[in-house]
Design an enzyme around this catalytic site. Structure first.
Site, PDB file in Angstrom:
ATOM      1  NE  ARG A   1     -10.326  -3.008  -2.533  1.00 44.52           N
ATOM      2  CZ  ARG A   1      -9.484  -2.409  -0.886  1.00 44.52           C
ATOM      3  NH1 ARG A   1      -8.564  -2.795  -0.931  1.00 44.52           N
ATOM      4  NH2 ARG A   1     -10.086  -1.488  -0.703  1.00 44.52           N
TER       5      ARG A   1
ATOM      6  CE1 TYR B   1      -8.541   2.686   6.780  1.00 46.85           C
ATOM      7  CE2 TYR B   1      -7.981   4.036   8.860  1.00 46.85           C
ATOM      8  CZ  TYR B   1      -7.914   3.439   7.572  1.00 46.85           C
ATOM      9  OH  TYR B   1      -6.463   3.516   7.605  1.00 46.85           O
ATOM     10  CE  LYS B   2      -7.751  -0.944   5.546  1.00 51.16           C
ATOM     11  NZ  LYS B   2      -7.591   0.015   4.538  1.00 51.16           N
TER      12      LYS B   2
ATOM     13  CG  PHE C   1      -2.094   1.415   1.204  1.00 54.29           C
ATOM     14  CD1 PHE C   1      -3.556   0.958   0.365  1.00 54.29           C
ATOM     15  CD2 PHE C   1      -1.536   2.439   2.445  1.00 54.29           C
ATOM     16  CE1 PHE C   1      -4.364   2.480   0.721  1.00 54.29           C
ATOM     17  CE2 PHE C   1      -2.401   2.963   1.656  1.00 54.29           C
ATOM     18  CZ  PHE C   1      -3.764   3.131   1.260  1.00 54.29           C
TER      19      PHE C   1
ATOM     20  CG  ASP D   1      -0.030  -2.336   6.451  1.00 50.73           C
ATOM     21  OD1 ASP D   1      -1.141  -2.858   6.762  1.00 50.73           O
ATOM     22  OD2 ASP D   1       0.305  -1.407   6.011  1.00 50.73           O
TER      23      ASP D   1
END
Ligand SMILES: Cc1ncc(COP(=O)(O)O)c(C=O)c1O
Length: 432
Positions: free
Chosen positions: A394, A232-233, A138, A207
């Site tokens: 996605r 937050y995922k 990312f 990560d």
């Protein structure tokens, strides 16, 4: 599923019926799903922003009206605000396989990447000249790692995760690797890469943004040195909820944070000009915690009561398998290609479908790739996933609230959207 004549096709009936059976047998079924605020939308973007847990609004209302409104400054002690970063870290810890005292919550993932990379470099041997960074990372991790390397005088070498074991040398201070690739959903070999790094004397910095809350991570069991992740995922902490930092217990004493704020001081209220780090994971803190977001996250984490991460993983694999079966059944051949590994050992909790342009010049039409148009149409029809440049659709599967019926409906609507596009040959090489 919407009532269309095609829905009565035997194949569609078969998958819809199968979805019903799988949902009925799902141990995480209705009870856990009911802990979230959901509607008729098929929400497959929990790998970007998790859905709202029902308990959060009342908890936040109480924090605002009583803890802040009435108790005011007393809440730092009386409502446990001051110790929230470690307390909530201990609540996340079992989800990533960490013992208490190894996780602290606060700041953004980007900032924790900075702390972990510079902290890791400071713990590395003197002769180290480089750090390795996941070549598919990312972007923020790469940006921060490059800046950290510039500040510490080290070089950065991008390496594909599968090549790290071969590329690491005695000059490598650490490698920063994504556990699950945000774009393809590929699960990288955390135990194997960590062991290979250690054999060369390097540290492993992971990560966990796309794995924590979706699959077992086992940071302690696999001797991970440092790790970061967002909340937050799959942890459903809400937009911009704070990130966390994991530091292996045996390294905590040597962890020299590049952001030694007053909250990580051994005596924060001593107000001394000299810095003395607190013991343990507290030294991962920086400044005043973002209490509203932090306490929303704490309430959100209650959805995990009685839920095992192993059950979550089992369901995640079943959901993604089932979605791929439905896509194969409903989507016209050649319209999409899964870039997510088939192999369960290499798959995270998402399915990424490459959807290449089908009409000459379509990728240039208004600058919008066809996959972006397809996703916009899916969202318009109530199936929410997301688009990643240049051609990836996605779909994230959050086992706590995604049902097999959701997976079936998403594939059905995708088939409808793609069938509605004119059939013309793919443009070789375009949009890649
Ligand atoms: C793998 C990964 N790392 C880092 C980040 C960035 O996190 P933050 O915006 O919290 O700094 C994200 C954001 O989606 C991510 O997916």
């Amino acid at each position: 599923m919407s009532e269309t004549p095609e829905n009565t096709a035997p194949q569609a009936r078969e998958h819809a019926a199968r979805a019903g059976q799988l949902d009925a047998a799902d141990p995480l079924g209705a009870t856990v799903r009911d802990r979230f605020v959901l509607d008729d939308t098929v929400y497959l973007d929990g790998n970007s922003l998790g859905a709202l847990p029902r308990a959060v609004p009342d908890r936040i209302a109480d924090v605002i009206t009583r803890e802040w409104g009435e108790l005011r400054i007393r809440s730092w002690d009386e409502s446990g605000w001051w110790t929230a970063p470690e307390r909530i870290g201990d609540k996340i810890a079992p989800l990533i396989g960490a013992a208490p005292g190894r996780v602290v919550v606060g700041d953004s993932t980007s900032i924790n990447v900075f702390k972990a990379v510079v902290g890791g470099i400071r713990m590395a041997g003197k002769g180290c000249t480089e750090i390795l960074v996941d070549a598919t990372t990312f972007p923020t991790d790469g940006y921060i790692a490059r800046s950290a390397a510039r500040m510490t005088g080290l070089a950065v070498r991008p390496v594909e995760p599968a090549r790290i074991a071969d590329e690491v040398t005695e000059r490598t201070a650490l490698a920063l690797v994504n556990h699950v690739d945000y774009r393809t959903g590929q699960l990288n070999d955390l135990p194997g890469i960590t062991t290979a790094l250690h054999s060369a004397g390097a540290l492993a910095v992971w990560d966990l943004c796309h794995s924590a809350g979706a699959l077992p991570v086992g940071v302690d069991a696999h001797h991970v040195d440092l790790a970061v992740g967002c909340t937050y995922k799959y942890l459903n902490g809400g937009p911009g909820s704070p990130s966390y930092l994991y530091v292996r217990e045996s390294l905590q004493e040597r962890f020299d944070s590049p952001l030694p704020g007053w909250n990580s001081h051994a005596e924060p209220f001593g107000m001394t000009p000299d810095y003395a780090p607190a013991d343990g994971i507290v030294r991962g803190r920086v400044g005043t915690p973002d209490i509203l977001s932090l306490l929303a996250l704490e309430a959100a984490l209650d959805v995990w009561d009685g839920v095992s991460i192993e059950d979550v993983r089992t369901k995640s694999l079943a959901l993604t398998d089932f979605f791929l079966d439905c896509v194969a059944a409903y989507v016209p051949p050649g319209r999409v290609r899964s870039v997510t590994p088939q192999d369960h050992g290499r798959r995270g909790s998402q399915v990424s479908l490459a959807c290449s342009p089908m009409r000459a010049g379509s990728v240039e039409r208004g600058g919008t790739p066809i996959a972006a148009e397809v996703m916009a149409e899916l969202i318009r029809r109530g199936v929410v996933g997301d688009f990643r440049h240049p051609d990836v659709l996605r779909f994230g599967f959050t086992p706590l609230y995604t049902s097999f019926a959701d997976a079936e409906r998403a594939a059905w609507v995708l088939g409808e959207v793609l069938r509605a596009l004119p059939e013309e040959p793919a443009v070789a090489g375009a949009g890649r």
